[in-house]
Design a protein around this motif. Sequence first.
Motif, PDB file in Angstrom:
ATOM      1  N   ASP A   1       0.847  -1.188   0.000  1.00 38.11           N
ATOM      2  CA  ASP A   1       0.000   0.000   0.000  1.00 38.11           C
ATOM      3  C   ASP A   1       0.888   1.246   0.000  1.00 38.11           C
ATOM      4  OD1 ASP A   1      -1.858   2.020   0.403  1.00 38.11           O
ATOM      5  OD2 ASP A   1      -3.141   0.751   1.657  1.00 38.11           O
TER       6      ASP A   1
ATOM      7  N   GLY B   1     -10.699  -0.574  14.310  1.00 34.92           N
ATOM      8  CA  GLY B   1     -11.564  -0.073  13.260  1.00 34.92           C
ATOM      9  C   GLY B   1     -11.567  -0.986  12.068  1.00 34.92           C
ATOM     10  N   GLU B   2     -12.548  -0.815  11.215  1.00 27.92           N
ATOM     11  CA  GLU B   2     -12.668  -1.642  10.018  1.00 27.92           C
ATOM     12  C   GLU B   2     -11.825  -1.100   8.867  1.00 27.92           C
ATOM     13  OE1 GLU B   2     -14.315  -4.550   9.982  1.00 27.92           O
ATOM     14  OE2 GLU B   2     -14.682  -4.215  12.122  1.00 27.92           O
ATOM     15  N   THR B   3     -11.488   0.178   8.929  1.00 24.39           N
ATOM     16  CA  THR B   3     -10.630   0.800   7.919  1.00 24.39           C
ATOM     17  C   THR B   3      -9.587   1.657   8.622  1.00 24.39           C
ATOM     18  OG1 THR B   3     -12.109   2.710   7.708  1.00 24.39           O
ATOM     19  CG2 THR B   3     -12.486   0.851   6.196  1.00 24.39           C
ATOM     20  N   LEU B   4      -8.554   2.026   7.916  1.00 24.02           N
ATOM     21  CA  LEU B   4      -7.503   2.847   8.496  1.00 24.02           C
ATOM     22  C   LEU B   4      -8.048   4.219   8.895  1.00 24.02           C
ATOM     23  CD1 LEU B   4      -4.525   2.014   6.105  1.00 24.02           C
ATOM     24  CD2 LEU B   4      -4.801   1.295   8.481  1.00 24.02           C
TER      25      LEU B   4
ATOM     26  N   TYR C   1      -6.471  -2.517  12.228  1.00 26.52           N
ATOM     27  CA  TYR C   1      -7.507  -1.972  11.356  1.00 26.52           C
ATOM     28  C   TYR C   1      -7.846  -2.955  10.228  1.00 26.52           C
ATOM     29  CZ  TYR C   1      -6.811   2.361  13.903  1.00 26.52           C
ATOM     30  OH  TYR C   1      -6.731   3.307  14.906  1.00 26.52           O
ATOM     31  N   ARG C   2      -7.687  -4.227  10.567  1.00 33.69           N
ATOM     32  CA  ARG C   2      -8.094  -5.334   9.694  1.00 33.69           C
ATOM     33  C   ARG C   2      -7.364  -5.387   8.349  1.00 33.69           C
ATOM     34  NH1 ARG C   2     -11.663  -8.343  12.077  1.00 33.69           N
ATOM     35  NH2 ARG C   2     -13.339  -7.537  13.411  1.00 33.69           N
ATOM     36  N   VAL C   3      -6.182  -4.836   8.276  1.00 31.62           N
ATOM     37  CA  VAL C   3      -5.352  -5.054   7.093  1.00 31.62           C
ATOM     38  C   VAL C   3      -4.808  -6.482   7.179  1.00 31.62           C
ATOM     39  CG1 VAL C   3      -3.271  -4.354   5.845  1.00 31.62           C
ATOM     40  CG2 VAL C   3      -4.732  -2.631   6.922  1.00 31.62           C
TER      41      VAL C   3
END
Length: 269
Positions: free
Chosen positions: A78, A133-136, A171-173
């Motif tokens: 990323d 969290g679900e996203t950054l 953050y679920r990465v």
Amino acid sequence: MIWLAGALLAAGFATGMLAGLFGVGGGAIVVPVLYEMFGTLGVPEAERMHLAVGSSLAIIVPTALRSFLAHRARTRVDSQVLRRWAPSVLAGVISGTLLAAVSPDIVLQGAFVVFAALMSSKMLFAGSRWVLGETLPGRAAMAAYGFGIGAASPLIGISGGGIATVVLTLYRVPIHDAIATSVGLGALIAVPGTIGYMLSGIPHLASLPPLSIGYVSLPALILVGGIATLVAPLGARLAHAFTRRQLEIGFGLFLLITGLRFLVALMMR
């Protein structure tokens, strides 16, 4: 001297494998090995940890670059995260390097123990259950994370990849993507950190081993760094043979063992 060379070569192999497997620069294993080696060479206690950390950061530069290229060829890196982190990470590295230059060795050892305890707890016992969290998060939170990663790295001689990997997984990465992205921070952190340790060690050259540039040992850089750079792509390929949970457990055990080593050293002072 044969025993010392063998220990350095073994550390180089382990460093390269760890860089590829877990996205770390290998400092968590290099620092303890160099710390013991410099002790056998008669380096004063007050200088040993600084020399080990500075040399570790120098070793991380080529290792992290080679590992990053190997991961980028196999996993999605990323680049946006790396660009968002770059300014705050650099600011953190400068601050951490200045703090390390004026801190006694017990501060560096204590920082290493705290880092290992927190990271191993997350990987061993929480797995994917610790989620923020679900996203950054937004720019401010990412900047704060970047500064913390950059500041911690010069204190404990790591590339910051281990901390960054944990932050991203919160953050679920996916861990494979987190490792590939985190290892990109290695050279960004290690280059200014290495320069800082070189400069801060110049007044102490009389207490340091031959062929040292400030708090960076050239023999350690050549032996450990050379082998680690060659082995790093092998570790990156091996990482994709393991599941997410297997990588988490392996990473957690690795951090726990190295943290305990320095905790014992602190207790015996």
